[in-house]
Design a protein around this motif. Structure first.
Motif, PDB file in Angstrom:
ATOM      1  N   MET A  21     -19.137  60.368  10.171  1.00  0.00           N
ATOM      2  CA  MET A  21     -18.045  60.447  11.142  1.00  0.00           C
ATOM      3  C   MET A  21     -18.484  61.129  12.436  1.00  0.00           C
ATOM      4  SD  MET A  21     -15.086  61.423   8.381  1.00  0.00           S
ATOM      5  CE  MET A  21     -13.787  61.893   9.508  1.00  0.00           C
ATOM      6  N   VAL A  22     -19.113  62.295  12.306  1.00  0.00           N
ATOM      7  CA  VAL A  22     -19.492  63.026  13.517  1.00  0.00           C
ATOM      8  C   VAL A  22     -20.664  62.347  14.232  1.00  0.00           C
ATOM      9  CG1 VAL A  22     -18.586  65.220  12.669  1.00  0.00           C
ATOM     10  CG2 VAL A  22     -20.971  64.665  12.258  1.00  0.00           C
ATOM     11  N   HIS A  23     -21.551  61.716  13.464  1.00  0.00           N
ATOM     12  CA  HIS A  23     -22.673  61.011  14.077  1.00  0.00           C
ATOM     13  C   HIS A  23     -22.196  59.821  14.903  1.00  0.00           C
ATOM     14  CE1 HIS A  23     -25.527  57.573  13.926  1.00  0.00           C
ATOM     15  NE2 HIS A  23     -26.380  58.484  14.366  1.00  0.00           N
ATOM     16  N   ALA A  24     -21.209  59.098  14.403  1.00  0.00           N
ATOM     17  CA  ALA A  24     -20.761  57.865  15.061  1.00  0.00           C
ATOM     18  C   ALA A  24     -20.227  58.102  16.462  1.00  0.00           C
ATOM     19  CB  ALA A  24     -19.687  57.187  14.201  1.00  0.00           C
ATOM     20  N   VAL A  25     -19.643  59.282  16.689  1.00  0.00           N
ATOM     21  CA  VAL A  25     -19.063  59.566  18.012  1.00  0.00           C
ATOM     22  C   VAL A  25     -19.784  60.718  18.710  1.00  0.00           C
ATOM     23  CG1 VAL A  25     -16.785  58.626  17.556  1.00  0.00           C
ATOM     24  CG2 VAL A  25     -17.294  60.967  16.852  1.00  0.00           C
ATOM     25  N   ASN A  26     -20.873  61.185  18.097  1.00  0.00           N
ATOM     26  CA  ASN A  26     -21.684  62.264  18.657  1.00  0.00           C
ATOM     27  C   ASN A  26     -20.833  63.481  19.021  1.00  0.00           C
ATOM     28  OD1 ASN A  26     -24.162  63.417  19.425  1.00  0.00           O
ATOM     29  ND2 ASN A  26     -23.855  62.853  21.579  1.00  0.00           N
ATOM     30  N   SER A  27     -19.868  63.793  18.176  1.00  0.00           N
ATOM     31  CA  SER A  27     -19.025  64.970  18.404  1.00  0.00           C
ATOM     32  C   SER A  27     -18.325  65.336  17.099  1.00  0.00           C
ATOM     33  CB  SER A  27     -17.986  64.705  19.497  1.00  0.00           C
ATOM     34  OG  SER A  27     -17.067  63.719  19.108  1.00  0.00           O
ATOM     35  N   GLY A  28     -17.880  66.561  17.030  1.00  0.00           N
ATOM     36  CA  GLY A  28     -17.201  67.031  15.834  1.00  0.00           C
ATOM     37  C   GLY A  28     -17.881  68.259  15.257  1.00  0.00           C
ATOM     38  N   HIS A  29     -17.387  68.707  14.114  1.00  0.00           N
ATOM     39  CA  HIS A  29     -17.830  69.981  13.542  1.00  0.00           C
ATOM     40  C   HIS A  29     -18.300  69.785  12.100  1.00  0.00           C
ATOM     41  CE1 HIS A  29     -15.254  71.081  16.924  1.00  0.00           C
ATOM     42  NE2 HIS A  29     -15.896  72.237  16.952  1.00  0.00           N
ATOM     43  N   PRO A  30     -19.589  69.496  11.920  1.00  0.00           N
ATOM     44  CA  PRO A  30     -20.088  69.261  10.558  1.00  0.00           C
ATOM     45  C   PRO A  30     -20.308  70.526   9.740  1.00  0.00           C
ATOM     46  CG  PRO A  30     -21.878  69.028  12.134  1.00  0.00           C
ATOM     47  CD  PRO A  30     -20.620  69.215  12.943  1.00  0.00           C
ATOM     48  N   GLY A  31     -20.675  71.636  10.384  1.00  0.00           N
ATOM     49  CA  GLY A  31     -21.082  72.831   9.647  1.00  0.00           C
ATOM     50  C   GLY A  31     -20.032  73.353   8.688  1.00  0.00           C
ATOM     51  N   GLY A  32     -18.881  73.742   9.234  1.00  0.00           N
ATOM     52  CA  GLY A  32     -17.809  74.260   8.397  1.00  0.00           C
ATOM     53  C   GLY A  32     -17.225  73.208   7.487  1.00  0.00           C
ATOM     54  N   SER A  33     -17.233  71.952   7.940  1.00  0.00           N
ATOM     55  CA  SER A  33     -16.724  70.862   7.098  1.00  0.00           C
ATOM     56  C   SER A  33     -17.546  70.739   5.826  1.00  0.00           C
ATOM     57  CB  SER A  33     -16.754  69.540   7.878  1.00  0.00           C
ATOM     58  OG  SER A  33     -15.838  69.549   8.952  1.00  0.00           O
ATOM     59  N   LEU A  34     -18.867  70.747   5.967  1.00  0.00           N
ATOM     60  CA  LEU A  34     -19.744  70.647   4.799  1.00  0.00           C
ATOM     61  C   LEU A  34     -19.570  71.855   3.882  1.00  0.00           C
ATOM     62  CD1 LEU A  34     -22.909  69.337   6.670  1.00  0.00           C
ATOM     63  CD2 LEU A  34     -21.596  68.046   4.968  1.00  0.00           C
ATOM     64  N   GLY A  35     -19.370  73.014   4.483  1.00  0.00           N
ATOM     65  CA  GLY A  35     -19.206  74.230   3.686  1.00  0.00           C
ATOM     66  C   GLY A  35     -17.941  74.261   2.856  1.00  0.00           C
ATOM     67  N   CYS A  36     -16.918  73.515   3.290  1.00  0.00           N
ATOM     68  CA  CYS A  36     -15.632  73.521   2.581  1.00  0.00           C
ATOM     69  C   CYS A  36     -15.391  72.269   1.753  1.00  0.00           C
ATOM     70  CB  CYS A  36     -14.489  73.699   3.585  1.00  0.00           C
ATOM     71  SG  CYS A  36     -14.392  75.363   4.272  1.00  0.00           S
ATOM     72  N   ALA A  37     -16.392  71.419   1.622  1.00  0.00           N
ATOM     73  CA  ALA A  37     -16.207  70.162   0.888  1.00  0.00           C
ATOM     74  C   ALA A  37     -15.810  70.410  -0.566  1.00  0.00           C
ATOM     75  CB  ALA A  37     -17.481  69.318   0.962  1.00  0.00           C
ATOM     76  N   GLU A  38     -16.512  71.287  -1.244  1.00  0.00           N
ATOM     77  CA  GLU A  38     -16.196  71.551  -2.649  1.00  0.00           C
ATOM     78  C   GLU A  38     -14.785  72.113  -2.794  1.00  0.00           C
ATOM     79  OE1 GLU A  38     -20.690  71.662  -2.415  1.00  0.00           O
ATOM     80  OE2 GLU A  38     -19.045  72.508  -1.224  1.00  0.00           O
ATOM     81  N   PHE A  39     -14.428  73.024  -1.903  1.00  0.00           N
ATOM     82  CA  PHE A  39     -13.106  73.653  -1.993  1.00  0.00           C
ATOM     83  C   PHE A  39     -11.979  72.634  -1.867  1.00  0.00           C
ATOM     84  CE2 PHE A  39      -9.401  75.362   0.270  1.00  0.00           C
ATOM     85  CZ  PHE A  39      -8.946  76.269  -0.679  1.00  0.00           C
ATOM     86  N   LEU A  40     -12.043  71.785  -0.856  1.00  0.00           N
ATOM     87  CA  LEU A  40     -10.954  70.842  -0.646  1.00  0.00           C
ATOM     88  C   LEU A  40     -10.917  69.754  -1.715  1.00  0.00           C
ATOM     89  CD1 LEU A  40     -10.832  70.569   3.245  1.00  0.00           C
ATOM     90  CD2 LEU A  40      -9.078  71.465   1.719  1.00  0.00           C
ATOM     91  N   VAL A  41     -12.079  69.344  -2.205  1.00  0.00           N
ATOM     92  CA  VAL A  41     -12.099  68.397  -3.320  1.00  0.00           C
ATOM     93  C   VAL A  41     -11.427  69.012  -4.543  1.00  0.00           C
ATOM     94  CG1 VAL A  41     -13.602  67.259  -5.013  1.00  0.00           C
ATOM     95  CG2 VAL A  41     -14.056  67.007  -2.565  1.00  0.00           C
ATOM     96  N   ALA A  42     -11.778  70.247  -4.863  1.00  0.00           N
ATOM     97  CA  ALA A  42     -11.176  70.924  -6.016  1.00  0.00           C
ATOM     98  C   ALA A  42      -9.675  71.097  -5.824  1.00  0.00           C
ATOM     99  CB  ALA A  42     -11.836  72.282  -6.232  1.00  0.00           C
ATOM    100  N   LEU A  43      -9.278  71.473  -4.615  1.00  0.00           N
ATOM    101  CA  LEU A  43      -7.864  71.726  -4.355  1.00  0.00           C
ATOM    102  C   LEU A  43      -7.028  70.468  -4.535  1.00  0.00           C
ATOM    103  CD1 LEU A  43      -5.856  73.932  -3.343  1.00  0.00           C
ATOM    104  CD2 LEU A  43      -6.218  73.018  -1.034  1.00  0.00           C
ATOM    105  N   TYR A  44      -7.461  69.376  -3.918  1.00  0.00           N
ATOM    106  CA  TYR A  44      -6.670  68.145  -3.950  1.00  0.00           C
ATOM    107  C   TYR A  44      -6.804  67.368  -5.254  1.00  0.00           C
ATOM    108  CZ  TYR A  44      -4.734  68.224   0.731  1.00  0.00           C
ATOM    109  OH  TYR A  44      -3.990  68.554   1.839  1.00  0.00           O
ATOM    110  N   GLN A  45      -7.960  67.457  -5.882  1.00  0.00           N
ATOM    111  CA  GLN A  45      -8.189  66.649  -7.072  1.00  0.00           C
ATOM    112  C   GLN A  45      -7.853  67.369  -8.380  1.00  0.00           C
ATOM    113  OE1 GLN A  45      -9.280  63.343  -7.256  1.00  0.00           O
ATOM    114  NE2 GLN A  45      -8.838  63.345  -5.063  1.00  0.00           N
ATOM    115  N   GLU A  46      -7.827  68.687  -8.341  1.00  0.00           N
ATOM    116  CA  GLU A  46      -7.714  69.420  -9.603  1.00  0.00           C
ATOM    117  C   GLU A  46      -6.581  70.445  -9.619  1.00  0.00           C
ATOM    118  OE1 GLU A  46      -9.399  69.865 -13.523  1.00  0.00           O
ATOM    119  OE2 GLU A  46      -9.777  68.426 -11.900  1.00  0.00           O
ATOM    120  N   ILE A  47      -6.250  71.006  -8.485  1.00  0.00           N
ATOM    121  CA  ILE A  47      -5.381  72.189  -8.473  1.00  0.00           C
ATOM    122  C   ILE A  47      -3.955  71.903  -8.014  1.00  0.00           C
ATOM    123  CG2 ILE A  47      -5.030  74.472  -7.455  1.00  0.00           C
ATOM    124  CD1 ILE A  47      -7.300  74.380  -9.519  1.00  0.00           C
ATOM    125  N   MET A  48      -3.802  71.243  -6.901  1.00  0.00           N
ATOM    126  CA  MET A  48      -2.474  71.103  -6.315  1.00  0.00           C
ATOM    127  C   MET A  48      -1.580  70.140  -7.095  1.00  0.00           C
ATOM    128  SD  MET A  48      -2.325  71.353  -2.194  1.00  0.00           S
ATOM    129  CE  MET A  48      -3.046  69.757  -1.885  1.00  0.00           C
TER     130      MET A  48
END
Length: 281
Positions: A21-48
């Motif tokens: 996504m960020v590569h295609a438009v040469n903009s965006g915020h990959p760092g924090g997004s990658l760091g929170c991938a596990e958290f949001l997957v767990a939250l939406y798929q397992e917890i909420m």
């Protein structure tokens, strides 16, 4: 519920989505997004507790508010792969007239997005209001929110933190992405906040820490522990220790990839480290 391998496969695919996504438009915020991938997957798929479909009302289900809205790539990917909108729409990220703006907004009507969060420091106030509304509606579901550690340098957070404990908003779980980095350097260099645990506890919150914040099993255990502490008179805070750029070796351990897109060669290298599992958009 998915097993850990299924969740890990999904997390890998989410990382691929973020990078592409960020590569295609040469903009965006990959760092924090990658760091929170596990958290949001767990939250939406397992917890909420999520209901079918989406409405802004949010009654009868758990709610999530992303406060650090610049990590929209991970949010959009997890929403799409959790069924809120077509995965193919990820290809429109940050493009003209897209529903997937660089920071989430509401006027486009993107399912899953409840607040605009381009301005930092405001999400906790909104989450508290939603949690209080649930109490007024006799809705026993919970409210979750996610915040950056650098974002806590915004003063409005501390007014909200003080308010939540004073009003006993005990159906709220606020998670802080504690990666120690922000756009201009480490959080200690930019504005040292000392011990966030001590600060939240001084404001009378119930605080727990997840030391392995990029480990799905540790995250799920931490979130379940946080859920067990709700309803006891205090709001709950999770300090989630993550690594910015997690899963891509040349992005980790530096703030440099907070808001920088990979070039063609860098993208190829990153994707080699995260092999396709569920199909790219």
């Amino acid at each position: 519920m998915a097993n850990i391998q299924q969740l890990q496969d999904l997390t890998t695919q989410v990382r691929r989505d973020i990078l592409r996504m960020v590569h295609a438009v040469n903009s965006g915020h990959p760092g924090g997004s990658l760091g929170c991938a596990e958290f949001l997957v767990a939250l939406y798929q397992e917890i909420m507790n999520r209901k079918d479909g989406f409405d802004m009302d949010g009654k009868g289900e758990d709610l999530f508010f992303l406060s650090n809205g610049h990590i929209s790539p991970v949010f959009y990917s997890v929403l799409a792969r959790s069924g809120y909108f077509p995965v193919s729409e990820l290809a429109t990220f940050r493009k003209l007239n897209t529903r997937l703006q660089g920071h989430p907004t509401t006027h486009e009507g993107l399912p899953g997005v409840r607040i605009a969060s381009g301005s930092l420091g405001q999400g906790l106030s909104v989450a508290i209001g939603a949690a209080q509304a649930k109490k007024l509606n006799n809705d026993t579901n919970l409210v979750y929110s996610l915040h950056g550690d650098g974002e806590l340098q915004e003063g409005q957070n501390w007014e909200a933190i003080m308010y939540a404990s004073a009003k006993k908003v005990d159906n709220l779980i606020a998670t802080v992405d504690l990666n120690g980095k922000q756009i201009d350097g480490t959080t200690d260099e930019v504005l040292n906040m000392g011990s966030l645990r001590a600060k939240f506890e001084a404001f009378d919150w119930d605080v727990l820490e997840v030391v392995e914040g990029n480990n799905l099993e540790a995250i799920i255990a931490g979130l379940n522990e946080a859920k067990s502490r709700t309803g006891k008179g205090k709001p709950v805070c999770i300090l989630l220790h993550t690594e910015m750029g997690n899963g891509v070796d040349y992005m980790m351990y530096s703030h440099a990839w907070h808001g920088k897109a990979p070039n063609d060669e860098q993208l190829a290298k990153a994707l080699e480290q995260n092999v396709e599992t569920l199909g790219d958009y």
